[in-house]
Design a protein around this motif. Structure first.
Motif, short mmCIF file in Angstrom:
data_model
loop_
_atom_site.label_atom_id
_atom_site.label_comp_id
_atom_site.label_asym_id
_atom_site.label_seq_id
_atom_site.Cartn_x
_atom_site.Cartn_y
_atom_site.Cartn_z
N VAL A 756 -4.94 25.08 55.30
CA VAL A 756 -5.60 25.61 54.11
C VAL A 756 -7.00 25.03 53.95
O VAL A 756 -7.98 25.76 53.73
N ILE A 757 -7.13 23.71 54.08
CA ILE A 757 -8.44 23.09 53.88
C ILE A 757 -9.38 23.44 55.02
O ILE A 757 -10.59 23.63 54.81
N ASN A 758 -8.87 23.56 56.24
CA ASN A 758 -9.73 24.02 57.34
C ASN A 758 -10.25 25.43 57.08
O ASN A 758 -11.39 25.76 57.40
N ALA A 759 -9.41 26.28 56.49
CA ALA A 759 -9.85 27.63 56.14
C ALA A 759 -10.89 27.59 55.03
O ALA A 759 -11.88 28.33 55.05
N LEU A 760 -10.68 26.72 54.04
CA LEU A 760 -11.63 26.62 52.92
C LEU A 760 -12.98 26.09 53.39
O LEU A 760 -14.03 26.59 52.99
N LEU A 764 -16.53 27.99 53.02
CA LEU A 764 -17.59 27.43 52.18
C LEU A 764 -18.73 26.82 52.96
O LEU A 764 -19.76 26.46 52.38
N GLY A 765 -18.54 26.63 54.27
CA GLY A 765 -19.61 26.10 55.10
C GLY A 765 -19.90 24.64 54.88
O GLY A 765 -21.02 24.18 55.09
N THR A 766 -18.90 23.89 54.46
CA THR A 766 -19.05 22.44 54.28
C THR A 766 -17.75 21.75 54.61
O THR A 766 -16.67 22.31 54.38
N GLU A 767 -17.83 20.54 55.14
CA GLU A 767 -16.62 19.77 55.46
C GLU A 767 -16.12 18.99 54.26
O GLU A 767 -15.03 18.44 54.29
N ASP A 768 -16.90 18.94 53.20
CA ASP A 768 -16.56 18.11 52.05
C ASP A 768 -15.85 18.94 50.99
O ASP A 768 -16.44 19.34 49.98
N VAL A 769 -14.56 19.22 51.25
CA VAL A 769 -13.72 19.94 50.29
C VAL A 769 -12.49 19.08 50.03
O VAL A 769 -11.59 19.00 50.87
N PRO A 770 -12.42 18.41 48.89
CA PRO A 770 -11.29 17.50 48.63
C PRO A 770 -10.04 18.25 48.20
O PRO A 770 -10.11 19.38 47.70
N ALA A 784 -23.21 25.29 44.86
CA ALA A 784 -24.14 24.45 45.63
C ALA A 784 -24.52 25.15 46.93
O ALA A 784 -25.68 25.09 47.36
N ARG A 785 -23.56 25.83 47.53
CA ARG A 785 -23.84 26.59 48.76
C ARG A 785 -24.85 27.70 48.48
O ARG A 785 -25.81 27.90 49.24
N ALA A 786 -24.64 28.42 47.39
CA ALA A 786 -25.53 29.51 47.05
C ALA A 786 -26.95 29.00 46.79
O ALA A 786 -27.94 29.61 47.22
#
Length: 792
Positions: A756-760, A764-770, A784-786
């Motif tokens: 799930v987190i790898n998909a997120l 989102l184009g970032t590795e920092d998803v807690p 922040a991505r936008a």
């Protein structure tokens, strides 16, 4: 999948409906809270409202005078009776060789409280409401001490246990440090990652409960309790706490509504109920409400980790080093010390041929609820770390994550990892290929483009997990610090009319043992499944057993049944030989019949069973009457279920809402006894894994107060949060047990969070998803991505 129980023989591999479900869905289950004993009283615990404090004085005078109150008992009363502390049953030694620093853990706090919810006193009254009212009148004078609730800074906080400077229980290591450093020195590329594995509350449907009853005539105790391993509970309460000798203590675990590891442990409440029943001379009953469960059930996970992965020029992983802080909470729970050590670091090789691994784990006390095994127990933490860093490494190399995994997979077996485990069998490429095909991995770019046209962000993530189940060879776990052997027992009783009772040391709390164990016996003896009953959960009925956890019921528990069935068949052949006037060596047993080889002379199983007890047809000097055999099975290795999970999801950047569009799980569980039950286990595990990834998280504030103390604040996944899972199997038979079983109970909870987190992170184009990636967190990341894209 819709086959129902019939009067015919049920083969292994048949999707037979669960025998026990009729009882449960018609309200005829017998759970601990359903039971009432003559003269029963009710217990309610006075719990600390503070995370850390000295107990200066307890005044229960007013409470004892209130209507219906039978007694109020404190830690001083337990100490006066000479009862011992609750224990941690797995010894871990630090890098310097010193034993772990195990702080005192009394069932009722004596001098200090160490987390909100710690047990200070117990009120026993005629009714539960009277006990609750009186608990409010117990006056406790506290001297407040600073809370130590933040794992990241706990080593610099107020000392929680006198024996543990810097609040450190142990500083442990595994692997070859020198070889790992050498691998990093020659690496062409190094990927690093910082991971927080969020704390979880187990939340079984049935809360914990206990009834203690003392019989002064026999000077014996009976304890009904929500336990996954009643014999271990009896052993600890007898040998370490000192409630009573084992022969004077009966522990019964009736129907249990879910455990997920949280009901393995020996808690204060059942200890106090048993002890207090003698003090007051009446049965004492306690059932947790959900608020108490959030406060006092052992939590799971809660790691902070920094890790680095070394690769050569061709993208082969050559080294992995890990530094983990593991939160133990206020006390070392029953199996707590094994979770972030031998059930975590030993799985850090995953499915990959990594030649050098070095892991350090610091176990830290905090003023929070104890942390112990929760579904997967160490394996989810290892898999999440490894699969996140592998995914990140592939992306940094500009390589497809599936192909990066494929290159680094272990290809031949047996395979000795550098962190103890020797994998005996597997085919990881087969699971990956099937998962990619079922998930239509190649079609993902087109689906992503369509999502973008609709203003959504789409991502796909893989998780190639492995776990160690069937815990495990007694000699092996003993050498690693386990206080008990981890064999299992079984007894098969064939009655004169040919029906069978199976007594097992395993315990069922939702896994369907009454069906699968009976299915095994039906297939082996050639008798209808409805002529087989399964007995478990009562230390006075069943021989000593080690219980159920770590997906060991099939690989270990059923293997013990196989050994007992072998003995039953061997004896029955002797009896059949005398009845048929043939040589024992000429007797064949198949499809429920004993036949003289090469002839049509045969006897049905029931005929031989009856003659075993009539004993007219064989010399009792050579063969004892009866047909009842027992066995103990000690596994020769762990089992190693493995698989590949693929999650595809969509993010609404305007709201942060995540919708899982598809979830594919392709698992290798070895031999399958009942595919319907296996699929149910996988579904449940994935649901819990998605819960951890997107919703669930236990939070304490800086004062050690539990912020997520109810379902208003702790979000559990509901049906609408989950997709229809696509579940499939590959199969490599396990060579280390007679059935070829690997285990399935924890796979979903292990494989799902990183998928799930790898998909997120892909979306989102970032590795920092807690974790948990709640809508508010995802929304902030998406915004922040936008902003970043707009600035570019």
């Amino acid at each position: 999948m819709n086959a129902s129980v019939s009067s015919s023989v049920t083969p292994i591999g048949a999707a037979v409906r669960r025998k026990e479900d009729h009882r449960f869905i018609t309200g005829k289950g017998r759970y601990t809270d359903d039971l009432d004993r003559p003269g029963q009283t009710y217990a309610y615990f006075v719990r600390s409202p503070y995370a850390h404090a000295r107990i200066r004085h307890i005044d229960a005078t007013a409470a004892k005078a209130m209507p219906g109150v039978v007694d109020v008992l404190t830690g001083a009363d337990i100490a006066a009776d000479g009862l011992g502390d609750l224990i941690c049953g797995w010894m871990i030694h630090s890098k310097d060789g010193s034993p772990m620093k195990m702080g005192s853990h009394p069932a009722l706090a004596k001098e200090k409280v160490r987390y909100v919810g710690d047990h200070v006193a117990v009120v026993i009254a005629e009714t539960l409401n009277q006990a609750k009212d009186a608990a409010l009148a117990v006056e406790v004078e506290y001297e407040l001490l600073p809370a130590v609730a933040d794992l990241a800074t706990a080593t610099d906080g107020e000392q929680i246990h006198d024996c543990a400077p810097r609040n450190t229980a142990f500083e442990w290591e595994l692997g070859d440090k020198a070889a790992t450093e050498a691998a990093f020195a020659r690496a062409a590329k190094v990927t690093s990652i910082d991971i927080v594995n969020n704390r979880l509350a187990p939340n079984a449907i049935e809360p914990r409960a206990a009834i203690g009853e003392y019989d002064s005539g026999d000077e014996a105790f009976t304890l009904w309790t929500t336990s996954q391993n009643p014999h271990v509970a009896r052993l600890v309460l007898s040998a370490f706490v000192g409630i009573a000798p084992e022969n004077k203590l009966r522990v019964i675990a009736p129907d249990v509504g879910g455990g997920f590891g949280s009901k393995i442990f020996i808690y204060a409440e059942e200890t106090v109920c048993a002890w207090a029943s003698k003090k007051v001379g009446r049965p004492v009953k306690w059932t947790a409400d959900r608020s108490e469960a959030f406060l006092s059930d052992a939590h799971g996970r809660d790691h902070i980790t920094h890790a680095e992965l070394a690769m050569d020029e061709a993208g082969h992983i050559i080294g992995f080093r890990i530094k983990t802080r593991a939160n133990m909470g206020a006390y070392l729970s029953t199996f707590a010390s094994s979770i972030p050590t031998y059930l975590y670091a030993t799985l850090l090789s995953g499915q990959y041929a990594i030649p050098a691994i070095y892991c350090e784990v610091d176990a830290i006390y905090t003023t929070t609820a104890p942390v112990d095994a929760y579904r997967g127990a160490g394996r989810p933490e290892a898999t999440f770390l490894l699969e996140r860093i592998v995914e990140k490494a592939a992306r940094e190399r500009g390589e497809d994550p599936a192909e990066f995994r494929r290159r680094n997979f272990i290809k031949s077996f047996p395979h000795q990892t550098p962190v103890i485990m020797c994998y005996d069998a597997g085919d990881y490429v087969a699971s990956l290929d099937k998962a990619l095909e079922v998930a239509d991995y190649k079609g993902f770019p087109a689906r992503r483009a369509e999502s973008e046209r609709n203003g959504k962000l789409r991502g796909i993530g893989l998780s190639a997990y492995i776990e160690a189940c069937g815990i495990a060879p007694s000699a092996a776990v003993g050498s690693l610090g386990a206080g008990v052997g981890l064999w299992e027992s079984a007894e098969v009783r064939v009655n004169p009319t040919g029906n069978v009772e199976v007594l097992t040391g395993s315990h069922s709390h939702g896994q369907g043992h009454e069906t699968t164990f009976a299915q095994l016996v039906s297939a082996r003896l050639g008798i209808p499944i409805d002529q087989v009953s399964v007995v478990h959960g009562d230390t006075d009925k069943v021989q000593f057993g080690m219980g159920t956890y770590g997906s060991r019921s099939g690989a270990v528990g059923m293997s013990a049944i196989v050994k007992a069935l072998d003995k039953v068949e061997a004896k029955a052949k002797k009896i059949a030989a005398h009845m048929l006037e043939a040589s024992e060596g000429d007797i064949e047993f198949k499809d429920g019949k004993f036949t003289v080889a090469g002839t049509d002379r045969s006897l049905a199983f029931a005929e031989v069973a009856l003659n075993a007890y009539v004993a007219h047809k064989f010399p009792t000097s050579e063969i004892e009457p009866g047909l009842k055999e027992g066995a103990f099975y000690d596994p020769t290795n762990f089992t190693f279920p493995a698989g590949c999970h693929i999650c595809e999801l969509e993010v609404d950047p305007e709201t942060g809402v995540v919708e899982i569009k598809s979830f594919v799980a392709i698992d290798d569980f070895g031999e399958i006894i009942n595919p319907m039950i296996v699929e149910g286990q996988v579904h449940g595990g994935i649901g819990q894994g998605i819960g951890q990834a997107l919703m669930e998280g236990v939070t304490y504030d800086e004062d050690g107060q539990l912020v997520t103390g109810s379902y208003m604040d702790y979000t559990m996944p509901r049906a609408g949060d989950l997709p229809s899972f696509t579940v499939g199997m590959t199969q490599t038979r396990c060579p280390s047990n007679p059935l070829g079983i690997k285990g399935c109970g924890e796979a979903g909870a292990i494989g799902a969070p990183p998928a799930v987190i790898n998909a997120l992170t892909n979306a989102l184009g970032t590795e920092d998803v807690p974790m948990p990636a709640t809508p508010s967190r995802v929304w902030a990341i998406a915004q922040a991505r936008a902003s970043r894209l707009a600035a570019e």
